[in-house]
Design a protein around this motif. Structure first.
Motif, PDB file in Angstrom:
ATOM      1  N   LEU A  86      75.847 -34.330  58.445  1.00  0.00           N
ATOM      2  CA  LEU A  86      74.485 -33.375  58.479  1.00  0.00           C
ATOM      3  C   LEU A  86      73.690 -34.352  58.738  1.00  0.00           C
ATOM      4  O   LEU A  86      73.522 -35.533  58.995  1.00  0.00           O
ATOM      5  CB  LEU A  86      73.438 -32.716  56.787  1.00  0.00           C
ATOM      6  N   HIS A  87      72.563 -34.248  59.247  1.00  0.00           N
ATOM      7  CA  HIS A  87      71.471 -34.815  59.756  1.00  0.00           C
ATOM      8  C   HIS A  87      70.794 -34.903  58.689  1.00  0.00           C
ATOM      9  O   HIS A  87      70.252 -34.472  57.629  1.00  0.00           O
ATOM     10  CB  HIS A  87      70.157 -34.747  60.895  1.00  0.00           C
ATOM     11  N   PRO A  88      69.961 -36.511  58.154  1.00  0.00           N
ATOM     12  CA  PRO A  88      69.198 -37.095  57.024  1.00  0.00           C
ATOM     13  C   PRO A  88      68.316 -35.624  56.666  1.00  0.00           C
ATOM     14  O   PRO A  88      68.251 -35.880  55.036  1.00  0.00           O
ATOM     15  CB  PRO A  88      68.623 -38.189  57.234  1.00  0.00           C
ATOM     16  N   ALA A  92      68.545 -33.554  52.857  1.00  0.00           N
ATOM     17  CA  ALA A  92      67.179 -33.707  52.466  1.00  0.00           C
ATOM     18  C   ALA A  92      67.256 -31.839  51.679  1.00  0.00           C
ATOM     19  O   ALA A  92      66.423 -32.087  51.086  1.00  0.00           O
ATOM     20  CB  ALA A  92      66.616 -34.450  53.261  1.00  0.00           C
ATOM     21  N   PHE A  93      66.986 -31.819  52.692  1.00  0.00           N
ATOM     22  CA  PHE A  93      66.632 -30.237  52.532  1.00  0.00           C
ATOM     23  C   PHE A  93      67.800 -29.575  51.520  1.00  0.00           C
ATOM     24  O   PHE A  93      66.873 -28.599  50.323  1.00  0.00           O
ATOM     25  CB  PHE A  93      66.969 -29.046  53.472  1.00  0.00           C
ATOM     26  N   VAL A 161      59.279 -29.849  51.234  1.00  0.00           N
ATOM     27  CA  VAL A 161      57.784 -30.938  50.744  1.00  0.00           C
ATOM     28  C   VAL A 161      58.815 -32.038  50.532  1.00  0.00           C
ATOM     29  O   VAL A 161      58.506 -33.668  51.228  1.00  0.00           O
ATOM     30  CB  VAL A 161      56.610 -30.815  50.299  1.00  0.00           C
ATOM     31  N   ALA A 162      59.652 -31.441  48.939  1.00  0.00           N
ATOM     32  CA  ALA A 162      60.200 -32.645  48.667  1.00  0.00           C
ATOM     33  C   ALA A 162      61.195 -33.273  49.361  1.00  0.00           C
ATOM     34  O   ALA A 162      61.346 -34.663  49.787  1.00  0.00           O
ATOM     35  CB  ALA A 162      60.702 -32.233  46.807  1.00  0.00           C
ATOM     36  N   ALA A 163      62.048 -32.278  50.401  1.00  0.00           N
ATOM     37  CA  ALA A 163      62.508 -32.985  51.352  1.00  0.00           C
ATOM     38  C   ALA A 163      62.213 -33.770  52.829  1.00  0.00           C
ATOM     39  O   ALA A 163      62.721 -34.873  53.129  1.00  0.00           O
ATOM     40  CB  ALA A 163      63.438 -31.847  51.613  1.00  0.00           C
ATOM     41  N   GLY A 171      63.559 -43.967  55.896  1.00  0.00           N
ATOM     42  CA  GLY A 171      63.063 -44.106  56.891  1.00  0.00           C
ATOM     43  C   GLY A 171      64.133 -43.316  58.175  1.00  0.00           C
ATOM     44  O   GLY A 171      64.929 -43.882  58.777  1.00  0.00           O
ATOM     45  N   GLN A 172      64.626 -42.333  57.297  1.00  0.00           N
ATOM     46  CA  GLN A 172      64.831 -41.261  58.066  1.00  0.00           C
ATOM     47  C   GLN A 172      64.815 -39.733  58.526  1.00  0.00           C
ATOM     48  O   GLN A 172      65.367 -39.478  59.529  1.00  0.00           O
ATOM     49  CB  GLN A 172      66.639 -40.846  56.969  1.00  0.00           C
ATOM     50  N   LEU A 173      63.532 -39.907  58.436  1.00  0.00           N
ATOM     51  CA  LEU A 173      63.017 -38.611  59.434  1.00  0.00           C
ATOM     52  C   LEU A 173      63.162 -38.696  60.129  1.00  0.00           C
ATOM     53  O   LEU A 173      62.963 -37.446  61.483  1.00  0.00           O
ATOM     54  CB  LEU A 173      61.184 -38.391  58.822  1.00  0.00           C
ATOM     55  N   SER A 174      62.415 -39.404  61.663  1.00  0.00           N
ATOM     56  CA  SER A 174      63.017 -39.684  63.095  1.00  0.00           C
ATOM     57  C   SER A 174      63.635 -40.009  63.401  1.00  0.00           C
ATOM     58  O   SER A 174      64.190 -39.870  64.684  1.00  0.00           O
ATOM     59  CB  SER A 174      61.741 -40.267  63.509  1.00  0.00           C
TER      60      SER A 174
END
Length: 181
Positions: A86-88, A92-93, A161-163, A171-174
């Motif tokens: 999965l994408h980070p 996270a979700f 929001v937490a995810a 550093g994985q959001l983008s």
């Protein structure tokens, strides 16, 4: 007109735009291409369920005509995972219970990734304190403001929001580069 500018690149695959110029990008993806990850919510641009990425920026696909996106790269939630990995942000979700029914989740995830690009480019929001900063900081207030166009009706907002905050801190959001393959 080049051949590349007369197609829409959807999740890395070149596809011909619909013959009817009135077809929304959302309906084109769902009804013609069979990509059902992008959801139809309000169909008026108010809920964010249809959010996806075009050239790395988030858009509301229910308000966009498909023919407007010829020559552009469209990325839906289906392209974010790398095989079984999965994408980070997707992970996270799961880790932070960022969904209940899951209907808004694809739009939330695409919006979070698009938001990361806005932060990196220094695009201010309504609550950004330093408008001259080259890069906006993702405070809790900033995150909530930037994600306010994506509604969750199940009450999973705190998990969402937490995810997003956790993915940003790691550093994985983008990390959306693999999505355009």
């Amino acid at each position: 007109m080049s051949a590349e500018s007369s197609v829409i690149r959807v999740n890395g695959t070149a596809v011909a735009p619909p013959g009817d110029p009135r077809v929304s990008l959302l309906d084109f993806l769902r009804e013609t291409l069979g990509l059902h990850g992008t959801k139809k919510g309000c169909d008026q641009g108010g809920c964010g369920a249809c959010t996806l990425l075009v050239d790395g920026e988030r858009i509301l696909s229910c308000l966009a005509l498909a023919v407007q996106y010829t020559g552009r790269d469209v990325v839906t939630v289906e392209a974010l995972a790398d095989g079984d990995r999965l994408h980070p942000v997707q992970q996270a979700f799961i880790d932070h219970d960022g969904f209940q029914c899951g209907y808004c989740t694809p739009g939330q995830i695409c919006s979070a990734i698009g938001m990361a690009g806005e932060l990196e480019r220094g695009v201010p929001s309504h609550v950004t304190e330093d408008l001259s900063a080259k890069r906006a900081e993702l405070t809790a207030e900033e995150l909530r403001e930037r994600m306010s166009g994506n509604l969750c009706r199940c009450g999973a907002h705190n998990g969402i929001v937490a995810a997003i905050a956790k993915a940003h801190q790691a550093g994985q959001l983008s990390d959306s580069g693999r999505a355009a393959r």
